[in-house]
Write a protein that holds these residues in place. Structure first.
Motif, PDB file in Angstrom:
ATOM      1  N   SER A  91     149.453  81.852 -24.914  1.00 21.88           N
ATOM      2  CA  SER A  91     150.055  80.537 -25.093  1.00 21.88           C
ATOM      3  C   SER A  91     148.962  79.492 -25.256  1.00 21.88           C
ATOM      4  O   SER A  91     147.797  79.739 -24.979  1.00 21.88           O
ATOM      5  CB  SER A  91     150.955  80.200 -23.903  1.00 21.88           C
ATOM      6  N   GLY A  92     149.380  78.328 -25.724  1.00 22.72           N
ATOM      7  CA  GLY A  92     148.399  77.288 -25.960  1.00 22.72           C
ATOM      8  C   GLY A  92     149.003  75.904 -25.950  1.00 22.72           C
ATOM      9  O   GLY A  92     150.187  75.718 -25.700  1.00 22.72           O
TER      10      GLY A  92
ATOM     11  N   ALA B 140     141.378  63.469 -33.984  1.00 26.00           N
ATOM     12  CA  ALA B 140     140.932  64.862 -33.902  1.00 26.00           C
ATOM     13  C   ALA B 140     142.022  65.670 -33.218  1.00 26.00           C
ATOM     14  O   ALA B 140     142.868  65.128 -32.507  1.00 26.00           O
ATOM     15  CB  ALA B 140     139.618  64.961 -33.129  1.00 26.00           C
ATOM     16  N   LEU B 141     141.988  66.968 -33.428  1.00 29.37           N
ATOM     17  CA  LEU B 141     142.960  67.875 -32.832  1.00 29.37           C
ATOM     18  C   LEU B 141     142.300  68.625 -31.677  1.00 29.37           C
ATOM     19  O   LEU B 141     141.289  69.305 -31.870  1.00 29.37           O
ATOM     20  CB  LEU B 141     143.470  68.879 -33.865  1.00 29.37           C
ATOM     21  N   LEU B 142     142.873  68.485 -30.490  1.00 32.05           N
ATOM     22  CA  LEU B 142     142.449  69.233 -29.309  1.00 32.05           C
ATOM     23  C   LEU B 142     143.352  70.448 -29.182  1.00 32.05           C
ATOM     24  O   LEU B 142     144.578  70.319 -29.226  1.00 32.05           O
ATOM     25  CB  LEU B 142     142.572  68.368 -28.052  1.00 32.05           C
ATOM     26  N   GLN B 143     142.749  71.631 -29.053  1.00 32.75           N
ATOM     27  CA  GLN B 143     143.498  72.869 -28.855  1.00 32.75           C
ATOM     28  C   GLN B 143     143.000  73.548 -27.589  1.00 32.75           C
ATOM     29  O   GLN B 143     141.785  73.690 -27.397  1.00 32.75           O
ATOM     30  CB  GLN B 143     143.304  73.812 -30.034  1.00 32.75           C
ATOM     31  N   LEU B 144     143.933  73.965 -26.755  1.00 35.12           N
ATOM     32  CA  LEU B 144     143.637  74.720 -25.540  1.00 35.12           C
ATOM     33  C   LEU B 144     144.342  76.064 -25.643  1.00 35.12           C
ATOM     34  O   LEU B 144     145.507  76.122 -26.059  1.00 35.12           O
ATOM     35  CB  LEU B 144     144.122  73.976 -24.295  1.00 35.12           C
TER      36      LEU B 144
ATOM     37  N   ALA C  56     142.258  85.143 -16.712  1.00 36.15           N
ATOM     38  CA  ALA C  56     142.086  84.596 -15.362  1.00 36.15           C
ATOM     39  C   ALA C  56     142.449  83.112 -15.400  1.00 36.15           C
ATOM     40  O   ALA C  56     143.470  82.742 -15.924  1.00 36.15           O
ATOM     41  CB  ALA C  56     140.690  84.861 -14.843  1.00 36.15           C
ATOM     42  N   ALA C  57     141.619  82.270 -14.867  1.00 42.10           N
ATOM     43  CA  ALA C  57     141.878  80.824 -14.861  1.00 42.10           C
ATOM     44  C   ALA C  57     141.124  80.126 -15.981  1.00 42.10           C
ATOM     45  O   ALA C  57     141.007  78.918 -16.002  1.00 42.10           O
ATOM     46  CB  ALA C  57     141.481  80.242 -13.511  1.00 42.10           C
ATOM     47  N   ARG C  58     140.608  80.887 -16.934  1.00 44.05           N
ATOM     48  CA  ARG C  58     139.777  80.321 -17.996  1.00 44.05           C
ATOM     49  C   ARG C  58     140.607  79.835 -19.185  1.00 44.05           C
ATOM     50  O   ARG C  58     141.572  80.472 -19.575  1.00 44.05           O
ATOM     51  CB  ARG C  58     138.742  81.331 -18.457  1.00 44.05           C
ATOM     52  N   ILE C  59     140.140  78.731 -19.733  1.00 44.13           N
ATOM     53  CA  ILE C  59     140.789  78.108 -20.886  1.00 44.13           C
ATOM     54  C   ILE C  59     139.717  77.840 -21.938  1.00 44.13           C
ATOM     55  O   ILE C  59     138.669  77.270 -21.635  1.00 44.13           O
ATOM     56  CB  ILE C  59     141.445  76.764 -20.487  1.00 44.13           C
TER      57      ILE C  59
END
Length: 98
Positions: free
Chosen positions: A2-3, A66-70, A75-78
């Motif tokens: 997911s993002g 700008a476009l921020l994507q996560l 684990a807890a990393r993004i």
């Protein structure tokens, strides 16, 4: 996987800009990381714990969008990316915390 995506725009009146750099302001990397933290809060209700890696490849100017994507990275990393018109401005990995 997911993002999260969000458009970001740092206005020319932002208080960090006059000192970075006088006469030709660029959005500081720490302000971009703040946008990552705000996105993480909006997406997962988490605070930014640690910045594990951050690379800044191209500048973002005041008033540019700008476009921020996560994206989840285990684990807890993004993983984050910030792009403007298809140009990668910044990328890295952070950890979220409750």
């Amino acid at each position: 996987m997911s993002g999260f995506e969000r458009t970001v725009c740092i206005e020319s009146g932002h208080p960090a800009l006059p000192g970075h750099f006088p006469g030709q302001p660029l959005v500081p990397g720490v302000i971009l990381l703040e946008q990552v933290a705000l996105g993480l809060r909006a997406w997962r209700g988490q605070r930014l714990g640690r910045v594990l890696e951050a690379k800044f490849m191209a500048p973002l100017l005041p008033d540019q969008r700008a476009l921020l994507q996560l994206r989840e990275a285990g684990a807890a990393r993004i993983r984050f990316e910030i792009q403007r018109d298809g140009l990668l401005l910044a990328r890295g990995t952070v950890e979220g915390t409750a």
